[in-house]
Design a protein around this motif. Structure first.
Motif, short mmCIF file in Angstrom:
data_model
loop_
_atom_site.label_atom_id
_atom_site.label_comp_id
_atom_site.label_asym_id
_atom_site.label_seq_id
_atom_site.Cartn_x
_atom_site.Cartn_y
_atom_site.Cartn_z
N GLU A 1 0.83 -1.20 0.00
CA GLU A 1 0.00 0.00 0.00
C GLU A 1 0.87 1.26 0.00
N PHE A 2 1.98 1.21 0.76
CA PHE A 2 2.88 2.38 0.80
C PHE A 2 3.42 2.68 -0.59
N PHE A 3 3.96 1.68 -1.27
CA PHE A 3 4.58 1.93 -2.56
C PHE A 3 3.55 2.24 -3.64
N GLU A 4 2.39 1.66 -3.54
CA GLU A 4 1.34 1.99 -4.51
C GLU A 4 0.99 3.48 -4.42
N GLU A 5 0.86 3.97 -3.20
CA GLU A 5 0.53 5.39 -3.00
C GLU A 5 1.67 6.30 -3.41
N HIS A 6 2.89 6.00 -3.00
CA HIS A 6 3.97 6.95 -3.17
C HIS A 6 4.63 6.89 -4.54
N THR A 7 4.58 5.78 -5.22
CA THR A 7 5.05 5.80 -6.61
C THR A 7 4.12 6.66 -7.46
N GLU B 1 8.74 1.30 -11.10
CA GLU B 1 8.28 -0.07 -10.92
C GLU B 1 9.00 -0.65 -9.71
N TYR B 2 8.31 -1.45 -8.93
CA TYR B 2 8.92 -1.98 -7.72
C TYR B 2 8.58 -3.46 -7.57
N GLU B 3 9.40 -4.13 -6.80
CA GLU B 3 9.17 -5.53 -6.49
C GLU B 3 9.68 -5.82 -5.09
N PHE B 4 9.13 -6.87 -4.48
CA PHE B 4 9.51 -7.26 -3.13
C PHE B 4 10.23 -8.60 -3.17
N VAL B 5 11.23 -8.73 -2.30
CA VAL B 5 11.94 -9.98 -2.12
C VAL B 5 11.92 -10.30 -0.64
N GLY B 6 11.55 -11.51 -0.29
CA GLY B 6 11.52 -11.90 1.10
C GLY B 6 12.90 -11.84 1.73
N TRP B 7 12.94 -11.59 3.05
CA TRP B 7 14.22 -11.44 3.74
C TRP B 7 15.09 -12.68 3.57
N GLN C 1 12.02 12.44 2.03
CA GLN C 1 11.25 13.57 2.53
C GLN C 1 10.53 13.15 3.81
N ALA C 2 10.24 14.10 4.66
CA ALA C 2 9.77 13.78 6.01
C ALA C 2 8.55 12.86 6.02
N GLU C 3 7.54 13.18 5.21
CA GLU C 3 6.31 12.39 5.29
C GLU C 3 6.48 10.98 4.74
N PRO C 4 7.04 10.79 3.54
CA PRO C 4 7.26 9.42 3.08
C PRO C 4 8.21 8.64 3.98
N ASN C 5 9.25 9.31 4.48
CA ASN C 5 10.21 8.62 5.35
C ASN C 5 9.54 8.18 6.65
N ALA C 6 8.70 9.04 7.20
CA ALA C 6 7.98 8.67 8.41
C ALA C 6 6.97 7.56 8.14
N ALA C 7 6.30 7.61 7.00
CA ALA C 7 5.27 6.62 6.69
C ALA C 7 5.86 5.23 6.53
N VAL C 8 6.96 5.11 5.79
CA VAL C 8 7.55 3.79 5.59
C VAL C 8 8.18 3.28 6.88
N SER C 9 8.78 4.18 7.66
CA SER C 9 9.39 3.78 8.93
C SER C 9 8.34 3.25 9.89
N ASN C 10 7.21 3.94 9.95
CA ASN C 10 6.12 3.50 10.79
C ASN C 10 5.57 2.15 10.34
N THR C 11 5.54 1.94 9.03
CA THR C 11 5.01 0.69 8.48
C THR C 11 5.87 -0.51 8.87
N VAL C 12 7.19 -0.35 8.85
CA VAL C 12 8.08 -1.48 9.11
C VAL C 12 8.56 -1.54 10.56
N GLY C 13 8.16 -0.55 11.38
CA GLY C 13 8.53 -0.60 12.79
C GLY C 13 9.91 -0.09 13.09
N PHE C 14 10.32 1.00 12.43
CA PHE C 14 11.62 1.63 12.69
C PHE C 14 11.41 3.13 12.88
N LEU C 15 12.50 3.83 13.13
CA LEU C 15 12.48 5.28 13.20
C LEU C 15 12.95 5.87 11.89
#
Length: 387
Positions: free
Chosen positions: A8-14, A26-32, A292-306
């Protein structure tokens, strides 16, 4: 990487980024579990995405394979965030062999976390300030749930051991990163204390040796234990559970060891550009947007970091004093692994070593001298790797 909410984050911010710049992403995810192998394969074949997330501990191996563009030179410099945005600690991790390998994206230390109401219900007050306090509180604690638990699965044994080691005044490698140091007296004492939390002091429940992130978060949010240590992902999981609120929690730096150190582990993810990209300026603009402050805060909040952008802490995502505590009171005690070629092999060997010692402690098979002998064997492997 992959985590709940990132799609949802990348769909909105791309979409936002394309509206602002006309650049399509274009983006893709790879499991850890597959990420390290996938990234190294891309680097060796000179393929894959223009921009990539970088795990800080993988930098030496990937840099050695010429996987990352120097972001402090060339055509990308003017398009990227100024390095003045970041603290020295973040830039230390981002710079390897005098090369700015990546732009710090999000990071977070592990804090001691407790649910105050559960602690008080067990007849205990406050947060333990040192190892003795942890043992005293655990012994005095009298409630139906457990007092304290930490993860024991995956690569958690070495992270926990590193924290106990730092708290005891030790270090993983020598100052020049040329030789192992984790097997000296401070390391042996740290590992023995860690094992004794299971075997002698009965602080850590034996079943937690198999617990991963989902287990610890489920137990903490569900009321099976009163305290733990973890990053913001634990806080987020607690807040999202029905009936819980951030005001229930207290966070602090972990209890200090005999040396008076409250050392704790932090992880950091970065964004880098592969040198074979055909679109270096566009890649840099995308990184600049994500910082930028808002995208950086949004993704950090999503993954549980600062967020690494300090202005991200002023957004609604981090509108609680608890986050200030993480940033101002826990981070000063935080450290990460040495950035040295071969660390991956050392980390794996030491993780297995620590886990085997803990297993022996849980089953009652750990004898005097076993922890020291195990660390000596791991140090021999580390010495060969660092040659």
């Amino acid at each position: 990487m992959d985590a709940p909410g990132l799609e949802e984050f990348f769909e909105e911010h791309t979409a936002r980024f394309e509206d602002e710049t006309g650049i399509e992403v274009e983006y893709e995810f790879v499991g850890w579990g597959e990420a390290q192998e996938t990234m190294l394969s891309d680097i060796m074949s000179r393929s894959g995405p223009d921009v990539h997330e970088i795990a800080s501990t993988w930098i030496p191996e990937q840099y050695d394979a010429n996987g990352w563009m120097d972001l402090d030179s060339g055509s990308v410099v003017d398009e990227l965030p100024s390095t003045d945005l970041f603290t020295d600690g973040a830039l230390d991790v981002a710079t390897f062999q005098d090369t700015l390998v990546g732009i710090p994206w999000f990071w977070g230390p592990r804090a001691y976390q407790q649910v105050d109401e559960r602690i008080e219900a067990g007849g205990v007050e406050g947060t333990p300030s040192d190892w003795d306090g942890l043992l005293d509180q655990a012994e005095a604690y009298d409630a139906e749930n457990n007092y304290f638990a930490i993860m024991g699965a995956d690569f958690e044994p070495i992270r926990n051991f590193a924290m106990f080691l730092w708290q005891n005044g030790g270090q993983l490698l020598t100052d020049d990163d040329g030789a192992p140091a984790f097997h000296d007296d401070s390391g042996v004492e740290a590992l023995e204390f860690y094992a004794d939390l299971y075997a002698e002091y009965d602080v850590l429940p034996s079943e937690t040796i198999e617990w991963g992130a989902a287990d610890i978060q489920g137990a903490f949010t569900g009321g099976q234990m009163a305290s733990t240590w973890g990053a913001l992902g634990t806080v987020s999981a607690y807040e999202e559970a029905d009936g819980n609120a951030l005001d229930d929690l207290s966070v602090s730096a972990p209890p200090a060891g005999p040396d008076g150190d409250q050392g704790t582990f932090f992880g950091m993810e970065l964004l880098g550009i592969h040198p074979w990209t055909d679109e270096p300026e566009a890649a840099a603009q995308w990184i600049d947007y994500l910082l930028q402050a808002e995208p950086n805060a949004a993704v950090s909040n999503t993954v549980g970091f600062l967020p690494t952008n300090p202005d991200g802490l002023e957004t609604d995502y981090f509108d609680n004093e608890l986050y200030r505590t993480f940033d101002e009171e826990v981070f000063p005690h935080a450290r990460t692994y040495p950035q040295v070629l071969g660390w991956g092999e050392i980390e794996s060997e030491l993780n297995s070593t620590v886990f085997e010692v803990l297993q022996s402690a849980v089953t009652g098979d750990l004898a005097a001298g076993d922890a020291e002998a195990a660390l000596e064997r791991a140090a021999s492997v580390a010495e060969q790797t660092l040659e």
